[in-house]
Design a protein around this motif. Structure first.
Motif, PDB file in Angstrom:
ATOM      1  N   HIS A   2       0.786  -1.208   0.000  1.00  0.00           N
ATOM      2  CA  HIS A   2       0.000   0.000   0.000  1.00  0.00           C
ATOM      3  C   HIS A   2       0.830   1.276   0.000  1.00  0.00           C
ATOM      4  CE1 HIS A   2      -3.669   2.079   0.037  1.00  0.00           C
ATOM      5  NE2 HIS A   2      -3.431   2.684   1.173  1.00  0.00           N
ATOM      6  N   LEU A   3       1.952   1.226   0.665  1.00  0.00           N
ATOM      7  CA  LEU A   3       2.829   2.395   0.702  1.00  0.00           C
ATOM      8  C   LEU A   3       3.116   2.888  -0.706  1.00  0.00           C
ATOM      9  CD1 LEU A   3       5.561   1.608   3.339  1.00  0.00           C
ATOM     10  CD2 LEU A   3       3.970   3.512   3.347  1.00  0.00           C
ATOM     11  N   SER A  23      -6.371  -4.666   2.027  1.00  0.00           N
ATOM     12  CA  SER A  23      -6.199  -4.923   3.445  1.00  0.00           C
ATOM     13  C   SER A  23      -6.620  -6.374   3.637  1.00  0.00           C
ATOM     14  CB  SER A  23      -7.078  -3.938   4.225  1.00  0.00           C
ATOM     15  OG  SER A  23      -7.789  -4.557   5.240  1.00  0.00           O
ATOM     16  N   ASP A  24      -6.068  -7.023   4.659  1.00  0.00           N
ATOM     17  CA  ASP A  24      -6.376  -8.434   4.874  1.00  0.00           C
ATOM     18  C   ASP A  24      -7.884  -8.637   5.040  1.00  0.00           C
ATOM     19  OD1 ASP A  24      -3.754  -9.087   4.693  1.00  0.00           O
ATOM     20  OD2 ASP A  24      -3.405  -9.115   6.855  1.00  0.00           O
ATOM     21  N   CYS A  25      -8.502  -7.690   5.690  1.00  0.00           N
ATOM     22  CA  CYS A  25      -9.950  -7.763   5.875  1.00  0.00           C
ATOM     23  C   CYS A  25     -10.456  -6.335   5.960  1.00  0.00           C
ATOM     24  CB  CYS A  25     -10.274  -8.527   7.166  1.00  0.00           C
ATOM     25  SG  CYS A  25     -12.037  -8.911   7.349  1.00  0.00           S
ATOM     26  N   ASP A  26     -11.063  -5.874   4.873  1.00  0.00           N
ATOM     27  CA  ASP A  26     -11.577  -4.500   4.855  1.00  0.00           C
ATOM     28  C   ASP A  26     -13.000  -4.490   5.407  1.00  0.00           C
ATOM     29  OD1 ASP A  26     -12.671  -2.040   4.241  1.00  0.00           O
ATOM     30  OD2 ASP A  26     -11.627  -1.871   2.318  1.00  0.00           O
ATOM     31  N   PRO A  27     -13.192  -3.937   6.593  1.00  0.00           N
ATOM     32  CA  PRO A  27     -14.498  -3.994   7.265  1.00  0.00           C
ATOM     33  C   PRO A  27     -15.618  -3.264   6.512  1.00  0.00           C
ATOM     34  CG  PRO A  27     -12.758  -3.318   8.770  1.00  0.00           C
ATOM     35  CD  PRO A  27     -12.208  -3.209   7.388  1.00  0.00           C
ATOM     36  N   THR A  28     -15.253  -2.420   5.533  1.00  0.00           N
ATOM     37  CA  THR A  28     -16.318  -1.759   4.770  1.00  0.00           C
ATOM     38  C   THR A  28     -16.781  -2.664   3.621  1.00  0.00           C
ATOM     39  OG1 THR A  28     -14.731  -0.663   3.310  1.00  0.00           O
ATOM     40  CG2 THR A  28     -15.431   0.554   5.271  1.00  0.00           C
ATOM     41  N   PRO A  34     -11.875  -9.122  12.061  1.00  0.00           N
ATOM     42  CA  PRO A  34     -11.453  -9.211  13.469  1.00  0.00           C
ATOM     43  C   PRO A  34     -11.307  -7.819  14.085  1.00  0.00           C
ATOM     44  CG  PRO A  34      -9.625  -9.749  12.001  1.00  0.00           C
ATOM     45  CD  PRO A  34     -10.842  -9.638  11.145  1.00  0.00           C
ATOM     46  N   PRO A  35     -11.556  -7.724  15.376  1.00  0.00           N
ATOM     47  CA  PRO A  35     -11.362  -6.431  16.034  1.00  0.00           C
ATOM     48  C   PRO A  35      -9.881  -6.078  16.066  1.00  0.00           C
ATOM     49  CG  PRO A  35     -11.963  -8.123  17.640  1.00  0.00           C
ATOM     50  CD  PRO A  35     -12.013  -8.760  16.291  1.00  0.00           C
ATOM     51  N   ASN A  36      -9.586  -4.816  16.313  1.00  0.00           N
ATOM     52  CA  ASN A  36      -8.186  -4.373  16.368  1.00  0.00           C
ATOM     53  C   ASN A  36      -7.715  -4.276  17.819  1.00  0.00           C
ATOM     54  OD1 ASN A  36      -8.980  -2.049  13.715  1.00  0.00           O
ATOM     55  ND2 ASN A  36      -8.043  -4.064  13.524  1.00  0.00           N
ATOM     56  N   GLN A  37      -6.526  -4.809  18.038  1.00  0.00           N
ATOM     57  CA  GLN A  37      -5.895  -4.683  19.355  1.00  0.00           C
ATOM     58  C   GLN A  37      -5.593  -3.201  19.600  1.00  0.00           C
ATOM     59  OE1 GLN A  37      -4.186  -7.198  21.748  1.00  0.00           O
ATOM     60  NE2 GLN A  37      -4.446  -5.226  22.775  1.00  0.00           N
ATOM     61  N   ASP A 117      -7.600  -0.698   8.777  1.00  0.00           N
ATOM     62  CA  ASP A 117      -8.017  -1.867   7.991  1.00  0.00           C
ATOM     63  C   ASP A 117      -8.948  -1.491   6.836  1.00  0.00           C
ATOM     64  OD1 ASP A 117      -6.522  -3.320   9.721  1.00  0.00           O
ATOM     65  OD2 ASP A 117      -8.182  -4.439  10.635  1.00  0.00           O
ATOM     66  N   ASP A 118      -9.640  -0.346   6.945  1.00  0.00           N
ATOM     67  CA  ASP A 118     -10.490   0.060   5.814  1.00  0.00           C
ATOM     68  C   ASP A 118      -9.812   1.145   4.972  1.00  0.00           C
ATOM     69  OD1 ASP A 118     -10.803   2.239   7.441  1.00  0.00           O
ATOM     70  OD2 ASP A 118     -13.006   2.202   7.474  1.00  0.00           O
ATOM     71  N   LEU A 119      -8.467   1.191   5.100  1.00  0.00           N
ATOM     72  CA  LEU A 119      -7.618   2.013   4.236  1.00  0.00           C
ATOM     73  C   LEU A 119      -7.750   3.523   4.422  1.00  0.00           C
ATOM     74  CD1 LEU A 119      -7.949  -0.226   1.059  1.00  0.00           C
ATOM     75  CD2 LEU A 119      -6.216  -0.319   2.854  1.00  0.00           C
TER      76      LEU A 119
END
Ligand SMILES: *[C@@H]1O[C@H](CO)[C@@H](O)[C@H](O)[C@H]1NC(C)=O
Ligand SMILES: *[C@@H]1O[C@H](CO)[C@@H](O)[C@H](O)[C@H]1NC(C)=O
Ligand SMILES: *[C@@H]1O[C@H](CO)[C@@H](O)[C@H](O)[C@H]1NC(C)=O
Ligand SMILES: *[C@@H]1O[C@H](CO)[C@@H](O)[C@H](O)[C@H]1NC(C)=O
Ligand SMILES: *[C@@H]1O[C@H](CO)[C@@H](O)[C@H](O)[C@H]1NC(C)=O
Ligand SMILES: *[C@@H]1O[C@H](CO)[C@@H](O)[C@H](O)[C@H]1NC(C)=O
Length: 409
Positions: A2-3, A23-28, A34-37, A117-119
């Motif tokens: 992505h960079l 992203s590994d999992c884009d929540p949108t 998964p939730p973020n730590q 995660d959603d960029l």
């Protein structure tokens, strides 16, 4: 990576760039990501002159980080290298302060990135061929179609590659302030980012890295990065002295509530397991040997040097003594060997002489008994070659002849 895509220039922004933006999992786009730590503390500080990144807190995703006296070194030492690290924790608004020196080298890009995660993304980027400017940039939900987000800022004082500067982000749901050495150089308000749609507003991790923009397949990226890289000038080092991160919330986990990607959709959980930070829940205690040494008091260093010298001194003494003994021993053994050799030589001579004498005696006898002529030439058959000494053990050359004598016929 992505960079690479986010560094795309204002010109030449290809559709393919978006395809790399993932992203590994884009929540949108996908449910149940998964939730973020969460970082969960308001002051995580790591000083790389004193400590290394602990693997519980940082993920070195590419390459390796080296620790020098002035900090963590992100090095491009050859084509294909591009060390990158990211935090295992996310912050949901807060501050990110990085004290660093950018890498030199045309086409080389040093970077600090906040990424969700959603960029959603916030960038600081330094172009190796330009040591007096830094670029800031931001993206909302991976939207790279707008051409007004990137901005260049002059860095006053020593240039960006010559000395360390303090690059700080102060991020809230209302605005994002960029600071250089304590001065705000840019403010992005929520509403000014396409009515908030392009405003970074979701939990983000922190990434530090250096990458070869000049090697990009995209001509636009190569131009933006300042052109082709001259690998005869390696190494190109970006040096990070310290990082301070503060999370605006003290949650332990950020849960994606829906697919809007709006900050209001993020749920804060405080009952999840908190990230295990090194040291006193803030300062890392993972140290390289050099850092441990640097951290010692002068007295401790002297004590260690003295004891090391003591051990080395003792070792040297033992070594010299052994060599000396060895040499003396060698000389002694040599004399014994020489004496033995001489003795054996004379014994061998005596033996030969004896043999010759016996031979002529036998010959005389043979002639006396009128052995047929044909046997004369076979005279050797009467004399057996030397055999094992009768007393056994000793080698023929070690006095066997003298001790027991050879059996003869
Ligand atoms: C953060 O913690 C470090 C030590 O871990 C301390 O030196 C520094 O003053 C703290 N900063 C803030 C803003 O609390
Ligand atoms: C570190 O990051 C990489 C790249 O995102 C990922 O594939 C890997 O699983 C991460 N490692 C750990 C231990 O989380
Ligand atoms: C560095 O970048 C700035 C902003 O783009 C530009 O004005 C300046 O001329 C550049 N300096 C060099 C040495 O390229
Ligand atoms: C992407 O950003 C541009 C410029 O701000 C905006 O016009 C466009 O609507 C955005 N696209 C999406 C999908 O939000
Ligand atoms: C870096 O800049 C930030 C923002 O001005 C400031 O709060 C912080 O104290 C500075 N850090 C250091 C180490 O000077
Ligand atoms: C952190 O949590 C405590 C309760 O555990 C709460 O009182 C406090 O307000 C929280 N701080 C922030 C900044 O959310």
């Amino acid at each position: 990576m992505h960079l690479l895509t986010t560094a795309l220039p204002l010109l030449a922004l290809a559709g393919s760039a978006l395809a790399q933006t993932f992203s590994d999992c884009d929540p949108t786009k996908v449910g149940n990501c998964p939730p973020n730590q969460a970082l969960g503390v308001d002051n995580y500080t790591i000083d790389f002159t004193q400590n290394m990144m602990s693997k519980d807190v940082w993920n070195v995703t590419t390459g390796a980080i080296d620790y020098k006296d002035d900090g963590a070194t992100f090095r491009i030492g050859a084509k294909g290298e591009q060390p990158l690290v990211k935090t295992r924790f996310y912050i949901f608004f807060g501050q990110v302060e990085v004290i660093m020196k950018a890498a030199p080298g045309q086409g080389i890009v040093s970077s600090i990135v906040l990424q969700s995660d959603d960029l959603d993304e916030v960038d600081w980027e330094w172009i190796g061929g330009n040591s007096t400017y830094v670029q800031t940039n931001y993206f909302g939900k991976g939207n790279t179609t707008s051409f007004d987000r990137a901005a260049w800022h002059e860095v006053t004082g020593p240039d960006t590659q010559e000395d360390f500067h303090n690059y700080t982000l102060d991020w809230s749901k209302e605005k994002l302030d960029f600071y250089i050495d304590g001065k705000v150089i840019r403010t992005l308000k929520y509403e000014d980012a396409n009515g908030g749609k392009n405003y970074p507003q979701t939990p983000s991790d922190v990434r530090l890295g250096i990458w070869p923009g000049g090697d990009s397949a995209s001509e636009g990226t190569r131009d933006w990065a300042g052109g082709e890289i001259d690998y005869s000038k390696v190494p190109f080092d970006m040096v990070v002295k310290s990082v301070r991160v503060s999370d605006a919330s003290n949650a332990t986990e950020y849960v994606w509530g829906d697919r809007t990607g709006d900050w209001q959709s993020i749920q804060l959980k405080t009952d999840a397991k908190a990230i295990k930070l090194d040291g006193e829940n803030s300062q890392s205690t993972t140290q390289s040997v050099q850092q441990k040494w640097n951290g010692l008091s002068q007295t401790a260093k002297i004590a260690i040097i003295a004891s090391v010298c003591g051990v080395l001194g003792l070792g040297a003494a033992v070594f010299i003594f052994c060599c000396f003994k060895q040499r003396r021993l060698g000389k002694h053994e040599r004399l014994i060997e020489d004496a033995k050799f001489e003795k054996n030589q004379s014994e061998l001579m005596a033996y030969r002489a004896d043999m010759a004498r016996q031979r002529s005696e036998k010959l005389a006898q043979a002639q006396t008994y009128a052995v047929p002529a044909g046997h004369v030439g076979n005279i050797g058959a009467y004399i057996q070659p030397p055999r094992t000494p009768v007393n056994g053990g000793a080698s023929p050359l070690m006095g066997g002849y003298q001790q027991g004598g050879y059996q003869r016929y």
